[in-house]
Design a protein around this motif. Structure first.
Motif, PDB file in Angstrom:
ATOM      1  N   ARG A   1      29.258 -28.902  23.573  1.00 21.40           N
ATOM      2  CA  ARG A   1      29.909 -30.039  22.918  1.00 21.40           C
ATOM      3  C   ARG A   1      31.382 -29.733  22.641  1.00 21.40           C
ATOM      4  O   ARG A   1      32.256 -30.549  22.885  1.00 21.40           O
ATOM      5  N   GLU A   2      31.624 -28.528  22.145  1.00 22.11           N
ATOM      6  CA  GLU A   2      32.980 -28.203  21.737  1.00 22.11           C
ATOM      7  C   GLU A   2      33.924 -28.081  22.922  1.00 22.11           C
ATOM      8  O   GLU A   2      35.062 -28.516  22.872  1.00 22.11           O
ATOM      9  N   HIS A   3      33.473 -27.463  23.971  1.00 16.57           N
ATOM     10  CA  HIS A   3      34.333 -27.319  25.144  1.00 16.57           C
ATOM     11  C   HIS A   3      33.491 -26.960  26.363  1.00 16.57           C
ATOM     12  O   HIS A   3      33.181 -25.786  26.579  1.00 16.57           O
ATOM     13  N   PRO A   4      33.148 -27.972  27.161  1.00 18.08           N
ATOM     14  CA  PRO A   4      32.239 -27.722  28.284  1.00 18.08           C
ATOM     15  C   PRO A   4      32.763 -26.672  29.259  1.00 18.08           C
ATOM     16  O   PRO A   4      32.008 -25.805  29.718  1.00 18.08           O
ATOM     17  N   ILE A   5      34.072 -26.739  29.528  1.00 11.73           N
ATOM     18  CA  ILE A   5      34.614 -25.813  30.525  1.00 11.73           C
ATOM     19  C   ILE A   5      34.531 -24.379  30.009  1.00 11.73           C
ATOM     20  O   ILE A   5      34.090 -23.460  30.709  1.00 11.73           O
ATOM     21  N   ALA A   6      34.945 -24.219  28.734  1.00 12.50           N
ATOM     22  CA  ALA A   6      34.900 -22.882  28.150  1.00 12.50           C
ATOM     23  C   ALA A   6      33.460 -22.381  28.083  1.00 12.50           C
ATOM     24  O   ALA A   6      33.186 -21.209  28.372  1.00 12.50           O
ATOM     25  N   ALA A   7      32.534 -23.297  27.723  1.00 11.01           N
ATOM     26  CA  ALA A   7      31.129 -22.902  27.635  1.00 11.01           C
ATOM     27  C   ALA A   7      30.627 -22.426  28.998  1.00 11.01           C
ATOM     28  O   ALA A   7      29.936 -21.410  29.102  1.00 11.01           O
ATOM     29  N   GLY A   8      31.008 -23.160  30.041  1.00 10.84           N
ATOM     30  CA  GLY A   8      30.609 -22.784  31.388  1.00 10.84           C
ATOM     31  C   GLY A   8      31.158 -21.420  31.769  1.00 10.84           C
ATOM     32  O   GLY A   8      30.464 -20.580  32.346  1.00 10.84           O
ATOM     33  N   ALA A   9      32.430 -21.204  31.375  1.00 12.82           N
ATOM     34  CA  ALA A   9      33.064 -19.932  31.694  1.00 12.82           C
ATOM     35  C   ALA A   9      32.388 -18.767  30.971  1.00 12.82           C
ATOM     36  O   ALA A   9      32.387 -17.639  31.450  1.00 12.82           O
ATOM     37  N   MET A  10      31.797 -19.076  29.809  1.00  9.57           N
ATOM     38  CA  MET A  10      31.106 -18.035  29.049  1.00  9.57           C
ATOM     39  C   MET A  10      29.706 -17.780  29.589  1.00  9.57           C
ATOM     40  O   MET A  10      28.960 -16.974  29.019  1.00  9.57           O
ATOM     41  N   GLY A  11      29.303 -18.499  30.617  1.00 11.11           N
ATOM     42  CA  GLY A  11      28.005 -18.248  31.217  1.00 11.11           C
ATOM     43  C   GLY A  11      26.912 -19.186  30.766  1.00 11.11           C
ATOM     44  O   GLY A  11      25.742 -18.949  31.039  1.00 11.11           O
ATOM     45  N   VAL A  12      27.272 -20.255  30.054  1.00 11.74           N
ATOM     46  CA  VAL A  12      26.259 -21.241  29.663  1.00 11.74           C
ATOM     47  C   VAL A  12      25.954 -22.117  30.879  1.00 11.74           C
ATOM     48  O   VAL A  12      26.873 -22.656  31.499  1.00 11.74           O
ATOM     49  N   ASP A  13      24.680 -22.224  31.194  1.00  8.14           N
ATOM     50  CA  ASP A  13      24.269 -23.030  32.345  1.00  8.14           C
ATOM     51  C   ASP A  13      24.294 -24.507  31.938  1.00  8.14           C
ATOM     52  O   ASP A  13      23.335 -25.029  31.382  1.00  8.14           O
ATOM     53  N   LEU A  14      25.418 -25.175  32.203  1.00  7.55           N
ATOM     54  CA  LEU A  14      25.610 -26.544  31.706  1.00  7.55           C
ATOM     55  C   LEU A  14      24.507 -27.506  32.146  1.00  7.55           C
ATOM     56  O   LEU A  14      23.892 -28.152  31.302  1.00  7.55           O
ATOM     57  N   PRO A  15      24.244 -27.640  33.467  1.00  8.59           N
ATOM     58  CA  PRO A  15      23.239 -28.629  33.869  1.00  8.59           C
ATOM     59  C   PRO A  15      21.880 -28.371  33.239  1.00  8.59           C
ATOM     60  O   PRO A  15      21.213 -29.301  32.775  1.00  8.59           O
ATOM     61  N   ALA A  16      21.461 -27.095  33.177  1.00  7.96           N
ATOM     62  CA  ALA A  16      20.137 -26.791  32.637  1.00  7.96           C
ATOM     63  C   ALA A  16      20.038 -27.215  31.179  1.00  7.96           C
ATOM     64  O   ALA A  16      19.097 -27.896  30.769  1.00  7.96           O
ATOM     65  N   TYR A  17      21.048 -26.824  30.381  1.00  5.99           N
ATOM     66  CA  TYR A  17      20.974 -27.141  28.960  1.00  5.99           C
ATOM     67  C   TYR A  17      21.114 -28.629  28.701  1.00  5.99           C
ATOM     68  O   TYR A  17      20.465 -29.191  27.836  1.00  5.99           O
ATOM     69  N   LYS A  18      21.996 -29.277  29.459  1.00 14.60           N
ATOM     70  CA  LYS A  18      22.216 -30.703  29.203  1.00 14.60           C
ATOM     71  C   LYS A  18      20.971 -31.517  29.528  1.00 14.60           C
ATOM     72  O   LYS A  18      20.592 -32.413  28.770  1.00 14.60           O
ATOM     73  N   THR A  19      20.308 -31.223  30.645  1.00 13.79           N
ATOM     74  CA  THR A  19      19.102 -31.984  30.974  1.00 13.79           C
ATOM     75  C   THR A  19      17.966 -31.608  30.027  1.00 13.79           C
ATOM     76  O   THR A  19      17.186 -32.465  29.626  1.00 13.79           O
ATOM     77  N   LEU A  20      17.903 -30.338  29.651  1.00 14.71           N
ATOM     78  CA  LEU A  20      16.852 -29.907  28.723  1.00 14.71           C
ATOM     79  C   LEU A  20      16.953 -30.692  27.421  1.00 14.71           C
ATOM     80  O   LEU A  20      15.965 -31.239  26.924  1.00 14.71           O
ATOM     81  N   ILE A  21      18.162 -30.770  26.870  1.00 14.86           N
ATOM     82  CA  ILE A  21      18.303 -31.442  25.576  1.00 14.86           C
ATOM     83  C   ILE A  21      18.086 -32.945  25.732  1.00 14.86           C
ATOM     84  O   ILE A  21      17.587 -33.603  24.813  1.00 14.86           O
ATOM     85  N   PHE A  22      18.424 -33.480  26.899  1.00 16.23           N
ATOM     86  CA  PHE A  22      18.141 -34.894  27.140  1.00 16.23           C
ATOM     87  C   PHE A  22      16.631 -35.130  27.065  1.00 16.23           C
ATOM     88  O   PHE A  22      16.152 -36.075  26.413  1.00 16.23           O
ATOM     89  N   GLY A  23      15.873 -34.250  27.699  1.00 17.64           N
ATOM     90  CA  GLY A  23      14.421 -34.375  27.669  1.00 17.64           C
ATOM     91  C   GLY A  23      13.862 -34.220  26.268  1.00 17.64           C
ATOM     92  O   GLY A  23      13.034 -35.019  25.824  1.00 17.64           O
ATOM     93  N   ILE A  24      14.328 -33.202  25.545  1.00 21.93           N
ATOM     94  CA  ILE A  24      13.812 -32.975  24.186  1.00 21.93           C
ATOM     95  C   ILE A  24      14.123 -34.167  23.298  1.00 21.93           C
ATOM     96  O   ILE A  24      13.279 -34.668  22.554  1.00 21.93           O
ATOM     97  N   SER A  25      15.359 -34.634  23.415  1.00 18.05           N
ATOM     98  CA  SER A  25      15.780 -35.766  22.604  1.00 18.05           C
ATOM     99  C   SER A  25      14.918 -37.000  22.893  1.00 18.05           C
ATOM    100  O   SER A  25      14.480 -37.709  21.980  1.00 18.05           O
TER     101      SER A  25
END
Lengths: 292, 327
Positions: B199-223
């Motif tokens: 949420r705070e910074h997608p690009i920075a999060a991606g650079a830190m190794g956060v798997d953006l697509p996996a987490y975003k779809t996961l939270i969409f499903g949970i929500s």
């Protein structure tokens, strides 16, 4: 082939409504970078004001111009009174205030003018022109009005100092303020313009769907769809998007068996989502470049 | 990144507040009438849906104006499972959660391409498309078309000395508390931190190794699963589902509830749920003809008083923690 032409023409006729709405939506998006949920209801309210003026005996074009002027002022006032104090509030809160405005205008119109369906006159008459009555004089007149509004907007935004200031304030408020653009008033101006275009849309749409407080609901939804389809950064694209939605809706209803007639709304929406997935910023939009 | 600033005193107040709220919630159905109990149950149901929306919007920063659709899906899944397949109503909750998780997850895939207002619109399209899809003639055998599906009111099990309304209240309370606990723990976990980073910074999060697509779809499903459970509970409690109960207004109402409660502050869901249930009633009580206008005015005044919702207000007073919404 004839059926196809007929359906496309019919789609263009209804698409004109969506195009006008989309144009008003894009206009306000340019000024404040939000989608205004209350846009449809504001246009509806303006149409009621025009109806009241006509009832009081004003000639059509006088009522037309007076309504646009009143709506412009009302738009500016809404920005000054409601949104100026909320400038630092989060985006979400702004969206909620749009919902509140929606409820207020809808309820007020019903309270003042009640919920009975009223006919609204067209300045262009209702004689059918061509396409077996699919495009009447009013639809044709509406297309001309769309063209006039679009050209006037284009000239205003591209050739005048004020238009440049408006775009600058929307694109980069901080820098605009540094070079002397009064950003707050530009937002108010954007609201006024959007409200005025909404009034035009309301007065053009009312003869087709008839005047009543809920007349804009589906129009607004399709208008959103058209605006997003065309790209929120492009007034011309929004108009094109609006027409496209109208045509798609009609073609889906005609050519997709069983499903089409019942589910034309979901099909139209599905197509829009598909377009968005392929072109996430609309057909004519560009990805905003962001400095990291 | 978010700064978790919180005094020791604030933490203690929050703990006491939570304990008091639970004690109050346990006692309340015995002190008020059956109808009020029913209304409070609805408050909690909406709160569960808002909780799910908050995970998506408040924590991972993705817009949704379409959670009414998942709510409807959950409600219909429960209603059809009970009505056509004779499933026990208690089992419909995990079923609704599972179905909505899958659909939400799948919807999250194309939503990956969209941002901000465009995502809002795409989800809004989902909300608008829901009533016509539910009325669709080919599925009428299950959905009941325009008529909808009627259900029987479940009686309290094991001969508990409770009225039907009270039993459903406690059932909803238990489910709500469990889901809140899950959300809370999710937030404190590695997943929660990854989502906040997105949420705070997608690009920075991606650079830190956060798997953006996996987490975003996961939270969409949970929500979506949260919204689905809320919908299933709603079907059981109201004993009725019909397409027009799930018009796009439901999605808008959930969003309004989220903002009034406070984006990013989980307990705010309860405030939002209360707003959805009671604000229109209050407006109607003052004036029938102008109830819509009054509702709007109440909403605007609330936003004036607390631009970031109830959570934002408490945060200012130092009583709540949680990341400030950065947008």
């Amino acid at each position: 082939m004839e059926l196809f032409t007929q359906q496309v023409l019919a789609g263009i006729a209804t698409g004109g409504i969506y195009a006008l709405m989309a144009l008003a939506i894009v206009m306000i998006y340019q000024a404040i970078h939000h989608l205004n949920f209350a846009q449809g209801e504001m246009g509806m309210f303006s149409a009621f004001v025009a109806w009241q003026l006509l009832l009081w005996g004003a000639p059509y074009w006088l009522a037309f111009v007076a309504t646009i002027a009143l709506s412009f002022v009302a738009g500016v006032l809404i920005e000054r009174i409601v949104f100026k104090p909320l400038r630092r509030a989060p985006v979400f809160s702004h969206l909620v205030v749009f919902v509140a405005l929606f409820a207020i205008f809808n309820s007020l119109a019903g309270f003042i003018w009640d919920f009975t369906i009223k006919p609204f006159p067209s300045p262009f008459g209702t004689t059918p022109l061509f396409g077996a009555g699919l495009i009447g004089a009013h639809q044709a007149g509406m297309l001309v009005v769309i063209a006039v509004v679009l050209v006037a907007l284009f000239l205003f935004l591209r050739t005048t100092r004020l238009g440049l200031a408006l775009r600058a304030a929307a694109a980069n408020p901080e820098s605009a303020r540094l070079v002397g653009v009064r950003v707050g008033w530009m937002m108010a101006l954007g609201w006024g313009l959007a409200s005025a275009i909404g009034a035009v849309a309301g007065m053009m749409i009312a003869p087709i769907v008839f005047l009543e407080p809920n007349m804009m609901l589906s129009v607004l939804l399709y208008g959103f769809a058209g605006a997003v389809l065309g790209g929120l950064a492009s007034p011309g694209g929004a108009v094109f998007g609006g027409f496209l939605v109208g045509v798609l809706e009609n073609l889906a209803a005609t050519y997709v068996p069983v499903v089409g007639s019942e589910l034309k709304l979901p099909i139209a929406l599905l197509l829009i989502v598909v377009v968005l997935v392929l072109r996430p910023y609309g057909l004519f939009g560009r990805k905003p470049v962001e400095r990291v | 990144m978010s700064t978790v600033t919180q005094s020791k005193g604030g933490e203690r107040i929050a703990a006491y507040g939570g304990a008091t709220a639970i004690a109050l919630a346990l006692a309340l159905p015995f002190a008020v009438s059956g109808f009020v109990t029913f209304q409070l149950t609805q408050v909690m149901i909406f709160a569960i849906a808002i909780l799910g929306l908050n995970l998506l919007t408040g924590i991972s920063g993705q817009f949704s104006l379409g959670h009414g659709a998942f709510f409807a899906l959950g409600a219909y899944a429960a209603a059809i499972a009970i009505d056509s397949f004779g499933l026990h109503y208690g089992l419909t909750l995990p079923l609704a959660a599972l179905i909505c998780f899958l659909v939400g997850f799948l919807f999250g895939l194309p939503a990956l391409r969209l941002e901000g207002i465009y995502l809002a619109l795409a989800t809004f399209a989902l909300a608008i498309a829901t009533p016509p899809l539910l009325k669709f003639s080919l599925v009428e055998a299950w959905t009941g078309g325009v008529q909808g599906v009627f259900l029987a009111k479940p009686a309290p099990p094991f001969g508990l000395p409770l009225s039907d309304d009270q039993w459903l209240y406690f059932l909803t309370l238990a489910v709500g508390l469990a889901l809140y606990w899950v959300a809370r723990n999710l937030l404190e976990s590695r997943t929660g931190r990854a989502l906040i980073a997105i949420r705070e910074h997608p690009i920075a999060a991606g650079a830190m190794g956060v798997d953006l697509p996996a987490y975003k779809t996961l939270i969409f499903g949970i929500s979506a699963a949260y919204a689905g459970v809320a919908g299933a509970l709603s079907a059981i409690v109201v004993q009725f589902v019909a397409p027009d109960s799930f018009a796009f207004w439901l999605s808008i109402a959930l969003f309004v509830g989220l903002v009034v409660g406070g984006v990013g502050w989980l307990p705010g869901a309860l405030v939002g749920g209360a707003f959805i249930v009671f604000a229109p009633n209050i407006a109607e009580g003052v004036s029938k003809g102008l109830s819509g206008a009054l509702y709007g005015v109440i909403l605007i005044v609330l936003i004036y008083l607390m631009p970031a919702g109830a959570g934002g207000l408490l945060r200012q007073l130092g009583l709540a923690r949680g990341p400030r919404s950065s947008r």
